[in-house]
Scaffold this active site. Structure first.
Site, PDB file in Angstrom:
ATOM      1  N   LYS A 182      45.612  48.306 -36.650  1.00  0.00           N
ATOM      2  CA  LYS A 182      46.602  48.831 -35.693  1.00  0.00           C
ATOM      3  C   LYS A 182      46.989  50.251 -36.090  1.00  0.00           C
ATOM      4  CE  LYS A 182      51.058  47.835 -33.485  1.00  0.00           C
ATOM      5  NZ  LYS A 182      50.604  48.158 -32.133  1.00  0.00           N
TER       6      LYS A 182
ATOM      7  N   HIS B  21      51.054  43.107 -38.355  1.00  0.00           N
ATOM      8  CA  HIS B  21      49.874  43.248 -37.493  1.00  0.00           C
ATOM      9  C   HIS B  21      48.605  43.391 -38.335  1.00  0.00           C
ATOM     10  CE1 HIS B  21      52.876  44.146 -34.369  1.00  0.00           C
ATOM     11  NE2 HIS B  21      51.925  43.874 -33.497  1.00  0.00           N
TER      12      HIS B  21
END
Ligand code: NAP
Length: 212
Positions: A130, A126
């Site tokens: 995040k 990600h």
């Protein structure tokens, strides 16, 4: 529907808000520090942070508003508390670790593959902002594969949301991979959730699978 969207200006919220409006919903966006009167809404949608989602959702459920939660990082205790409150208020609370249809299929395929190939690991990748790791999708995938699946988390600029499930057996591997290249991927799933929300039982429902 009249919708309150928590996390209006976030990476997902900024894409989702205008698309919900285009689909005919009346959207009231809420950002940090704003506490509008939660009255008269048909649904609350939350794409905020692990620290904010519980408070927002408890306030919405307390006002009798059905909730759709995209925010990840909720603990089991947090989920149990939401289930109890939603049942008490007689409204549904839908928590979806991943609204992208391709990711839902990836989880299904991984569960199917794990029945024949029990040795597997998950790599989830990600964007670097995040906040939670491992991702909600990776945890949900592991649970559907029987639970005991190691998860590796990568956080780097340039990534959006990606996951590989690698299954290994003597002489072969099988890789199931999903890539989210734009946050547009989450819009159809949220629209579907809103459309079907009233058909869900009161209390907690987890995953988009329940609606497909
Ligand atoms: P993000 O860019 O950090 O956006 C979160 C937004 O929520 C920010 O604008 C933040 O404001 C705001 N916020 C924080 N506390 C709030 C509060 N109490 N009330 C209202 N707004 C508040 O994150 P994102 O990438 O959009 O992701 C949001 C969440 O959705 C994350 O948990 C992510 O893992 C999850 N997610 C889920 C899916 C899915 O399919 N289920 C897909 C993508 C992302 P500030 O920046 O001012 O703090």
């Amino acid at each position: 529907m009249k919708i309150v969207l928590f996390g209006r200006d976030g990476k997902v919220g900024a894409v989702l808000g205008p698309r919900l409006a285009e689909a005919g919903h009346a959207v009231t966006g809420v950002e940090v520090g704003e506490e509008p009167e939660l009255r008269g809404f048909d649904a609350a949608v939350d794409f905020t942070t692990p620290a904010a989602v519980l408070g927002n959702t408890r306030r919405a459920l307390g006002a009798g508003i059905p909730c759709v939660i995209g925010t990840t990082g909720l603990t089991d205790d947090g989920l149990a508390g939401l289930d109890e409150l939603a049942r008490e208020r007689g409204v549904p609370c839908l928590v979806v670790p991943n609204f992208a249809i391709g990711a839902v299929l990836m989880m299904r395929f991984a569960a199917e593959a794990a029945r024949a190939m029990p040795h597997a690991e998950i790599v989830e990748l990600h964007h670097e902002t995040k906040l939670d790791a491992p991702s909600g999708t990776a945890k949900a995938t592991a649970a559907r594969m029987g639970g005991n699946v190691p998860i590796h988390s990568v956080r780097l600029p340039g990534l959006v949301a990606h996951q590989e499930v690698i299954l290994g057996a003597p002489g072969q591997t099988l890789t199931i991979r999903h890539d989210t290249t734009s946050r547009e991927a989450f819009v159809p799933g949220v629209l579907l959730a809103l459309e079907r929300l009233s058909s869900l039982p009161s209390g907690l429902t987890v995953g988009l699978d329940a609606l497909l």
